[in-house]
Design a protein around this motif. Structure first.
Motif, PDB file in Angstrom:
ATOM      1  N   MET A   1       0.812  -1.202   0.000  1.00 48.79           N
ATOM      2  CA  MET A   1       0.000   0.000   0.000  1.00 48.79           C
ATOM      3  C   MET A   1       0.846   1.251   0.000  1.00 48.79           C
ATOM      4  O   MET A   1       0.346   2.346   0.147  1.00 48.79           O
ATOM      5  CB  MET A   1      -0.897   0.036   1.239  1.00 48.79           C
ATOM      6  N   THR A   2       2.166   1.078  -0.200  1.00 51.88           N
ATOM      7  CA  THR A   2       3.065   2.182   0.113  1.00 51.88           C
ATOM      8  C   THR A   2       4.355   2.055  -0.679  1.00 51.88           C
ATOM      9  O   THR A   2       4.791   0.948  -0.974  1.00 51.88           O
ATOM     10  CB  THR A   2       3.400   2.162   1.618  1.00 51.88           C
ATOM     11  N   PHE A   3       4.974   3.187  -0.993  1.00 51.20           N
ATOM     12  CA  PHE A   3       6.346   3.156  -1.463  1.00 51.20           C
ATOM     13  C   PHE A   3       7.137   4.201  -0.683  1.00 51.20           C
ATOM     14  O   PHE A   3       6.609   5.261  -0.317  1.00 51.20           O
ATOM     15  CB  PHE A   3       6.466   3.363  -2.974  1.00 51.20           C
ATOM     16  N   SER A   4       8.394   3.877  -0.420  1.00 53.80           N
ATOM     17  CA  SER A   4       9.203   4.767   0.413  1.00 53.80           C
ATOM     18  C   SER A   4      10.674   4.633   0.053  1.00 53.80           C
ATOM     19  O   SER A   4      11.100   3.663  -0.580  1.00 53.80           O
ATOM     20  CB  SER A   4       8.997   4.463   1.899  1.00 53.80           C
ATOM     21  N   ILE A   5      11.440   5.634   0.478  1.00 54.30           N
ATOM     22  CA  ILE A   5      12.881   5.633   0.302  1.00 54.30           C
ATOM     23  C   ILE A   5      13.525   5.977   1.638  1.00 54.30           C
ATOM     24  O   ILE A   5      13.075   6.883   2.341  1.00 54.30           O
ATOM     25  CB  ILE A   5      13.306   6.619  -0.810  1.00 54.30           C
ATOM     26  N   THR A 131      16.542   8.005  -9.990  1.00 51.78           N
ATOM     27  CA  THR A 131      16.476   9.446  -9.757  1.00 51.78           C
ATOM     28  C   THR A 131      17.315   9.836  -8.550  1.00 51.78           C
ATOM     29  O   THR A 131      17.989  10.875  -8.547  1.00 51.78           O
ATOM     30  CB  THR A 131      15.017   9.885  -9.572  1.00 51.78           C
ATOM     31  N   TRP A 132      17.280   9.028  -7.505  1.00 54.44           N
ATOM     32  CA  TRP A 132      18.129   9.289  -6.341  1.00 54.44           C
ATOM     33  C   TRP A 132      19.599   9.291  -6.740  1.00 54.44           C
ATOM     34  O   TRP A 132      20.352  10.193  -6.392  1.00 54.44           O
ATOM     35  CB  TRP A 132      17.872   8.242  -5.257  1.00 54.44           C
ATOM     36  N   LEU A 133      20.014   8.299  -7.491  1.00 52.17           N
ATOM     37  CA  LEU A 133      21.424   8.127  -7.811  1.00 52.17           C
ATOM     38  C   LEU A 133      21.966   9.241  -8.707  1.00 52.17           C
ATOM     39  O   LEU A 133      23.138   9.615  -8.584  1.00 52.17           O
ATOM     40  CB  LEU A 133      21.651   6.765  -8.473  1.00 52.17           C
ATOM     41  N   ALA A 147      13.100  11.962  -5.918  1.00 47.08           N
ATOM     42  CA  ALA A 147      12.999  10.518  -6.143  1.00 47.08           C
ATOM     43  C   ALA A 147      11.562  10.029  -5.995  1.00 47.08           C
ATOM     44  O   ALA A 147      11.081   9.206  -6.793  1.00 47.08           O
ATOM     45  CB  ALA A 147      13.911   9.778  -5.168  1.00 47.08           C
ATOM     46  N   MET A 148      10.859  10.544  -5.004  1.00 50.62           N
ATOM     47  CA  MET A 148       9.473  10.139  -4.788  1.00 50.62           C
ATOM     48  C   MET A 148       8.574  10.613  -5.928  1.00 50.62           C
ATOM     49  O   MET A 148       7.655   9.901  -6.354  1.00 50.62           O
ATOM     50  CB  MET A 148       8.977  10.687  -3.454  1.00 50.62           C
ATOM     51  N   GLU A 149       8.820  11.804  -6.423  1.00 51.74           N
ATOM     52  CA  GLU A 149       8.028  12.317  -7.542  1.00 51.74           C
ATOM     53  C   GLU A 149       8.240  11.472  -8.797  1.00 51.74           C
ATOM     54  O   GLU A 149       7.294  11.231  -9.561  1.00 51.74           O
ATOM     55  CB  GLU A 149       8.380  13.778  -7.790  1.00 51.74           C
ATOM     56  N   ALA A 150       9.474  11.007  -9.010  1.00 51.33           N
ATOM     57  CA  ALA A 150       9.747  10.126 -10.139  1.00 51.33           C
ATOM     58  C   ALA A 150       9.007   8.800  -9.989  1.00 51.33           C
ATOM     59  O   ALA A 150       8.465   8.260 -10.967  1.00 51.33           O
ATOM     60  CB  ALA A 150      11.251   9.890 -10.263  1.00 51.33           C
ATOM     61  N   ALA A 151       8.966   8.288  -8.770  1.00 47.71           N
ATOM     62  CA  ALA A 151       8.248   7.038  -8.510  1.00 47.71           C
ATOM     63  C   ALA A 151       6.752   7.214  -8.760  1.00 47.71           C
ATOM     64  O   ALA A 151       6.092   6.336  -9.341  1.00 47.71           O
ATOM     65  CB  ALA A 151       8.497   6.584  -7.076  1.00 47.71           C
ATOM     66  N   GLU A 152       6.213   8.346  -8.329  1.00 49.45           N
ATOM     67  CA  GLU A 152       4.799   8.632  -8.561  1.00 49.45           C
ATOM     68  C   GLU A 152       4.506   8.731 -10.057  1.00 49.45           C
ATOM     69  O   GLU A 152       3.506   8.199 -10.554  1.00 49.45           O
ATOM     70  CB  GLU A 152       4.419   9.933  -7.855  1.00 49.45           C
TER      71      GLU A 152
END
Length: 250
Positions: A1-5, A131-133, A147-152
């Motif tokens: 239900m979630t994604f995180s870094i 994106t983080w790297l 990075a989160m925006e790229a995942a979204e």
């Protein structure tokens, strides 16, 4: 239900976690951090105990891998949970239970790990990690948000959007920045706004706060007040309005 870094800035030793979910107030239960100790994200069929007990173990010098073994092994519900973390030495580890809902999984690189479940597909975590790297020049909080925006943009949580959070610790146990959008149609966008508000005043006053090394904090706020005034004057001269919803003084 979630994604995180979960990430550690190698140049400063600071830790940060960013999370997004189609779940109310994910930021209340997913991130667990302490300065100079480590950072843990617990999600899926979330167990906050993974976070609280995990930090206790990290404070005792237990490695990231051993923390996972210690909290997962005795837990009969671990098959439906995820945990990923970084310890005081920057070592990352992650666990995804075999009954977490597809798409689910995790990725690990030096000083960073990403994980998610109920995602649109593996491209979500791939986008976050890539994106983080490639953004090592950004400050920690900006790098996490990007990075989160790229995942979204790659699909994110396949059920939709509801909450997001960003939490960062420097050398203290209390957070340097802790912002959340608990129930919002565009929670990552709201985090961007909150971060912009924090940069107007809050993060400058954070420099005054007491620390382990200086329990008094900075008692002369003259320089900080001037810095805030200069930034506000610059913003007004450029015709930019404040990002804050705060009401003006009466």
């Amino acid at each position: 239900m979630t994604f995180s870094i979960v990430a550690r800035d190698k140049s400063t030793g600071y830790y940060g976690i960013a999370v997004a979910s189609r779940f109310f107030a994910a930021g209340a239960v997913v991130p667990h951090l302490a300065g100079r100790v480590g950072a843990i994200a617990t999600q899926a069929l979330v167990s906050p105990v993974y976070g609280t007990e995990g930090l206790t173990l990290l404070r005792a010098g237990v490695s990231a891998e051993r923390v996972i073994d210690s909290v997962v092994t005795p837990d009969h519900g671990s098959h439906s949970r995820q945990i990923h973390l970084i310890d005081a030495k920057g070592r990352a580890a992650a666990f995804t239970g075999d009954k977490c809902i597809d798409w689910c999984g995790h990725l690990i690189e030096d000083n960073v790990t990403v994980a998610g479940n109920m995602l649109a597909g593996p491209q979500v975590l791939d986008a976050a990690m890539e994106t983080w790297l490639i953004n090592s020049n950004l400050p920690l909080e900006e790098r996490l948000l990007t990075a989160m925006e790229a995942a979204e943009a790659a699909g994110g949580d396949k059920r939709g959007r509801q909450s997001a959070a960003l939490k960062i610790v420097h050398e203290e146990d209390y957070p340097w920045l802790d912002i959340r959008a608990d129930d919002h149609g565009a929670p990552l966008q709201e985090l961007r706004r909150l971060h912009a508000v924090a940069k107007e005043r809050y993060l400058h006053f954070a420099e005054l706060m007491p620390t382990r090394r200086n329990i008094h904090g900075l008692l002369d706020r003259t320089e900080i007040d001037q810095k805030i005034a200069d930034l506000e004057a610059e913003r007004k001269k450029a015709g930019r309005t404040s990002a804050s919803f705060a009401t003006p003084p009466v």
